[in-house]
Design an enzyme around this catalytic site. Structure first.
Site, mmCIF file in Angstrom:
data_model
loop_
_atom_site.group_PDB
_atom_site.id
_atom_site.type_symbol
_atom_site.label_atom_id
_atom_site.label_comp_id
_atom_site.label_asym_id
_atom_site.label_seq_id
_atom_site.Cartn_x
_atom_site.Cartn_y
_atom_site.Cartn_z
ATOM 1 N N ASP A 197 1.020 -9.982 -5.456
ATOM 2 C CA ASP A 197 2.289 -9.334 -5.168
ATOM 3 C C ASP A 197 2.318 -7.915 -5.746
ATOM 4 O O ASP A 197 3.277 -7.506 -6.415
ATOM 5 C CB ASP A 197 3.470 -10.149 -5.693
ATOM 6 N N LEU A 201 0.833 -1.207 0.000
ATOM 7 C CA LEU A 201 0.000 0.000 0.000
ATOM 8 C C LEU A 201 0.863 1.251 0.000
ATOM 9 O O LEU A 201 0.367 2.350 -0.119
ATOM 10 C CB LEU A 201 -0.919 -0.009 1.225
ATOM 11 N N ARG A 202 2.160 1.065 0.193
ATOM 12 C CA ARG A 202 3.150 2.143 0.079
ATOM 13 C C ARG A 202 3.102 3.171 1.190
ATOM 14 O O ARG A 202 3.800 4.190 1.108
ATOM 15 C CB ARG A 202 3.030 2.858 -1.276
#
Lengths: 318, 424
Positions: B306, B64-65
């Site tokens: 991924d 999700l950064r």
């Protein structure tokens, strides 16, 4: 997959690799180079084929010989040449490759000659240039050095008359060598019946046999009865990376000496793409000996590079 | 909010249900399957004629950064992308900046995620502090803060004594460790599978041995310690055989692979397109085929995306300099369906691998449509064709090797906790 270096009509659009180019096209380049051979011997060493064209030498990695021969070749075709050593300029200031390319395009470039440390860098630039710009790969990482491969074929053809009955050995650090990949590709395409690779296992990529070569670990066996012996440069880094114990041991096992050379055919020629490490991969006695064609290789490099540039600019080879 | 989903083909792998049935949702739960509960008055009726109604997807690997990499993607953009992909629960690896190695960070992430529309977010805690591989994290504290498992993400753990201790400690509390087997030394400098394509292209290789050597260490230590291990993103044929053998010996191990490794191979690298620069690398056709078979025969327990959104500059570089990874969460469903069609696998089995089975790996009550279960589900049109394009991807990352490909299967509605969070 579409070959990005050919036009839909099958003409040369970029020169990125020799892999996948048909034999007829390789021969056409060699024939064109042959026609440029006498230009260097005239008083006025110029033909006007590329007059008004701007050629940029884009060197992201340092090089003297390749850059210089490209420059001479371009000037003999009357092109304007600009040399950019990007390793020491804007790349270090954070400019991306694509920014560099866009800026040079804005300066009305017609051709980029690219050297880069990453395999595939020339493909990457070719994918992003304007349609009128051609890209010549002057060496990308470990991948390809097509003009070197071509000049080596030119040399072999000059000395051996052709490719059909030859036994050729490529000796040394194949794993890290873009030159070796281009040579192997050209030799197999041009119909050399036996291409050998001679190296220790630490300097061979896995699956190298699938490139169509015969493997030898013992140099004395590997060069036996060969017509052409191509030595590869060995870089000092290989000792640090645990691939080899020492330059001394390498020279003993894989260095080309007069004694080893005696196993090849009596008229075998010895080639090296330069720059040489004397006493590491080749003994001076051989490098400067009667069977060495290392200096003619450099001379032929100019004609071959002229041929490629002329064909890309549409001016020659038709 | 009460929702009535009518006329759909209900596929619920856990309950072995595949057939026409209506579904009734209220107060975040499934309150009726096939027939409406008494006095049910829907606020919203969804006509799912021609569509499949299935449990919401559970994706075991979605980046999700946040925190730290908001320029690549934000929680908001990636949660929306996941919902658009039919995903209702996701696990995110701890390779954020800073890594998820403290309870406060995971609580904050969970809190932020809860207040946004989109899937339920299950952070995987860091196994070692700062992912440095030297000191263990406070696993019990992290577990209380919501971490269901612990991982090194893609950061290699070179010290096998630390790995042994982490396993012993995790086994004490019966926590699961999610590990990606890759030997740091054997993979050093590599960017592509160490096979004939890399040999031809002159790309530095990552040998299969980098995976199997690390895997062998993990399996031996797991057998010794009795810890639960989930192996993330296997890429090689030989790994499958090793995991199969370990399962037979009673090692508590499960594994997954990615939609990229399932559909692509080293052959795709021939044009040097950096979108194919992935970790683990795309391996040989034989490896790819083994993964496809192993998923079919149950040797691989789950399929994940991924998801790794990158910004454009990360990929606009020569292959070896580009960042590895693919934006993928929106392609998990259509690429699972593509595999099923190509392998002649029933739809229900394909959906099992992206719903119920990954929910079991994660240990959450999700991935099924039982009466009383959480109302997390997805309605998709299995026939709808679409072409993958940057404009159609909601993720901020447009980096997928599938750009331009025609895919079949398009999500129409995603319901999460009884809320209609996505509607096409």
């Amino acid at each position: 997959m579409v070959d990005p270096q050919l036009t839909p009509q099958g003409k040369l659009r970029h020169l990125l690799t020799l892999d996948g180019l048909p034999a007829a096209m390789l021969r056409q380049i060699l024939d064109t180079a042959e026609s440029f051979m006498d230009v260097g011997e005239r008083d006025v060493k110029k033909v006007p084929l590329l007059r008004g064209k701007s050629i940029f030498n884009l060197f992201f990695e340092p090089s003297t010989r390749t850059r210089t021969t490209f420059e001479i070749a371009a000037k003999r075709l009357s092109a304007d040449v600009v040399n950019l050593n990007i390793a020491t300029s804007s790349q270090t200031k954070g400019e991306t490759i694509l920014d560099t390319v866009a800026n040079l395009t804005a300066m009305h470039a017609d051709m980029f000659i690219v050297r880069h440390g990453q395999s595939g860098a020339a493909h990457f630039i070719a994918r992003h240039v304007a349609p009128h710009i051609s890209v010549i790969n002057a060496g990308d990482g470990r991948h390809a050095h097509p003009t070197q491969g071509l000049l080596d074929m030119f040399t072999i053809r000059r000395y051996k008359g052709g490719f059909q009955n030859l036994r050729v050995a490529v000796v040394g650090d194949v794993l890290h060598s873009r030159v070796a990949r281009s040579q192997i590709s050209a030799l197999t395409t041009l119909g050399v019946p036996e291409v050998r690779v001679v190296a220790p296992k630490t300097l061979l990529p896995p699956g190298v046999e699938q490139l169509g070569v015969h493997l030898f670990y013992d140099m004395r066996e590997g060069i036996r009865d060969c017509d052409v012996i191509i030595m590869l440069r060995l870089q000092n880094e290989r000792m640090k990376g645990a691939r080899l114990p020492s330059a001394h041991e390498y020279f003993k096992q894989y260095g080309l000496t007069a004694a080893k050379l005696a196993r090849a055919k009596p008229d075998a020629i010895v080639m090296h793409p330069g720059p040489m490490n004397r006493g590491v991969e080749i003994d001076s006695e051989v490098a400067d000996g009667p069977q060495s064609v290392i200096l003619p290789q450099v001379t032929y490099g100019i004609a071959v590079r002229m041929a490629v540039m002329a064909m890309l600019a549409g001016g020659g080879g038709d | 909010m009460k929702i009535h989903i009518k006329n759909g083909r209900l596929v619920d792998p856990k309950n072995a249900h595949d057939g026409r049935a209506d579904l009734y949702l209220a107060a975040g739960k499934i309150v009726g399957v096939g027939e409406a509960p008494a006095d049910f008055h829907a606020n919203r009726v969804i006509d799912a004629a021609g569509c499949v109604v299935c449990p919401g997807l559970v994706d075991l690997s979605v980046r999700l950064r946040e925190p730290g990499y908001e320029y690549k993607a934000t929680l908001e953009s990636e949660m929306l992308a996941a919902a658009a992909g039919g995903v209702t629960s996701l696990a995110c690896p701890p390779d954020t900046d800073p890594p998820l190695d403290e309870p406060g960070l995971t609580e904050m992430l969970k809190f932020r995620a809860r207040n946004l529309p989109g899937p339920r977010v299950y952070p995987i805690g860091a196994m070692t502090q700062k992912l440095e591989g030297t000191r263990l994290t406070e696993m019990a504290e992290l577990n209380e803060a919501g971490c269901l498992a612990f991982s090194q993400a893609d950061v290699a753990l070179t010290d096998s004594q630390v790995l042994l201790r982490a396993m012993e400690y995790a086994a004490t509390f019966d926590y699961s460790l999610w590990l990606r087997p890759q030997d740091a030394f054997l993979s050093r400098g590599g960017v592509a599978h160490d096979g004939p394509v890399a040999a031809r292209l002159g790309l530095p290789g990552i040998p299969t041995l980098a995976e199997t050597v690390a895997l062998s260490t993990i399996l031996l230590l797991a057998r010794e310690t009795g810890v639960r291990v989930h192996l993330r993103r296997l890429s090689a044929r030989e790994s499958i055989a090793m995991v199969r053998a370990a399962k037979l010996q009673g090692v508590r191990v499960s594994c997954d692979t990615t939609i990229q490794n399932l559909h692509l191979s080293e052959m795709d690298l021939l044009g040097f397109d950096s979108h194919y620069h992935l970790q683990p690398p795309l391996r040989s056709l034989a490896d790819r085929d083994a993964l496809r078979e192993a998923l079919k025969d149950g040797s691989i327990d789950a399929l994940c995306s991924d998801h790794t959104p990158l910004d454009e500059d990360d990929k606009q570089m020569p292959f070896g300099e580009s960042a590895p990874g693919a934006s993928a969460v929106e392609l998990l469903l259509p690429l699972a369906l593509k595999w099923a069609r190509e392998m002649a696998v029933p739809l229900s089995q394909a959906l099992d691998l992206v719903t119920w089975k990954p929910a079991q790996v994660l240990g959450i009550d999700a991935g099924h449509l039982s009466l009383g279960a959480p109302a997390d589900l997805c309605v998709f049109d299995p026939e709808a064709e679409w072409t993958v394009s940057p404009a159609l991807l909601r993720s901020q990352g447009k980096n997928t090797p599938f750009l331009g490909q025609r895919l079949q299967g398009r999500v129409r509605y995603t319901v999460i906790d009884g809320h209609l969070d996505y509607e096409a």
